[in-house]
Write an enzyme that holds these catalytic residues in place. Structure first.
Site, PDB file in Angstrom:
ATOM      1  CG  ASP A 244      -1.910  -1.179   1.156  1.00  0.00           C
ATOM      2  OD1 ASP A 244      -2.684  -1.244   0.199  1.00  0.00           O
ATOM      3  OD2 ASP A 244      -1.866  -2.027   2.072  1.00  0.00           O
TER       4      ASP A 244
ATOM      5  CE1 TYR B  55       4.827  -7.099   3.154  1.00  0.00           C
ATOM      6  CE2 TYR B  55       4.387  -9.438   3.504  1.00  0.00           C
ATOM      7  CZ  TYR B  55       4.148  -8.257   2.810  1.00  0.00           C
ATOM      8  OH  TYR B  55       3.242  -8.243   1.777  1.00  0.00           O
TER       9      TYR B  55
END
Length: 505
Positions: A112, A228
């Site tokens: 995002d 991540y």
């Protein structure tokens, strides 16, 4: 004075223009020559070239873009996919008019706005250096075999991952440790994909490598794991508590209370597998720590929700067991955890420190290549990115001196966090432990706490409401059903109407 001998490119003139110019010269006319009519650019013939399916591994600075995914509507900031696709189209590697669908574009994981990536992967068909008329009969037979294999595949599906999904991978270097798999070299010199794209892309997007892939390869569904990283300073946080809480994430759990619900996706199951979750200091960065979170797949905003909880735990505002409570969505005999079938209200962590570090694939699926020959510069990309890092260090040094200048006039705030174990008391309402913050005696003596949200952001609070005592959102089944009966129904009606019009035509 009029220039009687203008510099002109006679090679581009038509026969009629040349005759007219000769007539002017013979008659001694001083009239300026007419400009040749503009010629339409020659349309590039994509049909004259072979195409091949490749995977691109690239990195990007998320704070410069309005997210990864290409958007049809205008966005305040460009998207990463939009900029990358424009570079591919400009280089005539893909047909820009056909769009992303025309080249079979697939991404591994969506990020995002504000979120960065160091190892994002997309798969697509691109132009090859092979011309169709120069293709051998043997190569044609091989292409036909590949097409046949692709046609026999019903479509991409989720890859089943065994318990040892990380075997053969080094998560720190992001390189396969078993590199004995497919190393088929090309019989021709391929286009310099890495150099070409980096020559056209801005410095905030860098293509690192490309790999030839099979026609049925999917950047999304062939991915074995996503890794991540979330970076944060340790000031005001208890790292041991955060490590204890992070360890509870490992395994397959229901993460409906640790993600953002998107009813348009109509997700029915929220179970996802976390392969590892560790917190450790960042090498060479004093006082900076990183959460390394590796999983087979992730829900919408899952990592940022998880990090929000870890920051609350590290601050002493929540116990490590809050992680287990949020994943306990139904009655489990033998556990004393409360049932949390609806998500409590809380704010997810900031997106700036989040990075998609790597997307892992099996050795036999990819063969990453970064050397495009002499055009690649042999180390130029590394030098360029090191230069970018040096400029960032200069900015950090400047910010440090701005802070020093401010401290001459403004004393640093006395941090109340992390709260020690003695701050935990029992709630009279539920008997569950939660921190009791000292209340102010008057408005003048009001005590505020800076609750960390990651990325240097925080929320000011005079009192803290324990997470499990907060208002709960609606159940996911209720939210999904309402969307189906409202927006979903309208979307289905529009789709049905468009199909009907298409059938009539």
């Amino acid at each position: 004075m009029t220039n009687t001998n203008p510099s002109t490119a006679y090679e581009s003139w038509s026969r009629e223009d040349l005759i007219r110019r000769l007539t002017q010269l013979e008659s001694g006319s001083r009239e300026a020559p007419a400009s040749p009519p503009p010629q339409a650019p020659k349309k590039f013939d994509f049909g004259a070239y072979e195409t091949r399916k490749i995977a691109l591994k690239f990195c990007y600075s998320g704070w410069e873009y309005g997210g990864l995914a290409f958007q049809n509507a205008p966005t305040p900031l460009p998207t990463v996919e939009g900029v990358l696709f424009d570079a591919l189209a400009h280089a005539r590697l893909v047909d820009g008019e056909a769009g992303l669908d025309g080249c079979g574009w697939e991404r591994c994981g969506r990020t995002d706005r504000g979120v960065s990536a160091a190892g994002q992967v997309v798969s697509l068909y691109v132009r090859s250096s092979r011309r169709k008329e120069a293709t051998s009969a043997q190569a044609q037979a091989g292409a036909a075999s590949s097409d046949s294999a692709s046609a026999s595949t019903s479509g991409p599906s989720a890859v089943e991952t065994d318990g040892d999904a990380l075997a053969g991978f080094d998560l720190e270097t992001s390189e396969p440790t078993n590199n004995s798999a497919r190393k088929a070299e090309e019989t021709h010199r391929e286009l310099p994909y890495v150099w070409t794209l980096n020559h056209l892309l801005p410095p905030t997007i860098r293509v690192l490598a490309w790999s030839p892939i099979a026609p049925d390869f999917s950047a999304r569904f062939n991915c074995k794991f996503r890794h991540y990283k979330y970076f944060f300073p340790c000031a005001g946080l208890s790292i041991p508590r955060m490590q204890e809480a992070a360890a509870l994430l490992v395994g397959e759990h229901d993460f409906r209370n640790l993600c953002k619900l998107d009813p348009a996706k109509q997700i029915k199951t929220f179970k996802r597998g976390i392969l590892s979750a560790t917190i450790s200091p960042v090498q060479g960065e004093d006082g900076m720590y990183v959460l390394d979170l590796v999983g087979t797949a992730f829900l919408y905003h899952q990592v940022r929700h998880i990090m929000a909880m870890l920051l609350l735990v590290g601050s002493g505002l929540e116990p490590p067991s809050v992680i287990s409570a949020l994943m306990n969505v139904e009655d489990n005999p033998g556990t004393e955890l409360p049932i949390v079938d609806r998500k409590p209200e809380y704010q997810m962590a900031d997106g700036l420190p989040l990075m998609l570090w790597d997307c892992g694939y099996a050795d036999q699926d990819v063969d990453w290549r970064s050397n495009d020959g002499s055009l690649s510069g042999q180390g130029y990309l590394h030098t360029q990115m090191r230069s970018i890092r040096e400029r960032s260090r200069i900015h950090t040094t400047l910010d440090q001196h701005f802070l020093q200048a401010a401290e001459k006039f403004h004393a640093p705030e006395d941090s109340k966090l992390p709260l020690g174990p003695g701050a935990l008391v029992l709630s009279s309402a539920s008997g569950r432990p939660f921190p009791s913050l000292p209340k102010s005696k008057s408005k003048e003596e009001k005590v505020n706490y800076s609750v960390p949200l990651g990325g240097g952001t925080f929320r000011r609070a005079a009192e803290y409401v324990p997470l499990l005592e907060r208002k709960r959102l609606e159940h996911v089944d209720v939210v999904n059903e309402r969307w189906l009966n409202t927006k979903g129904a309208r979307k289905a009606a529009r789709t049905a109407g468009a199909d009907a019009v298409g059938a009539d035509e």
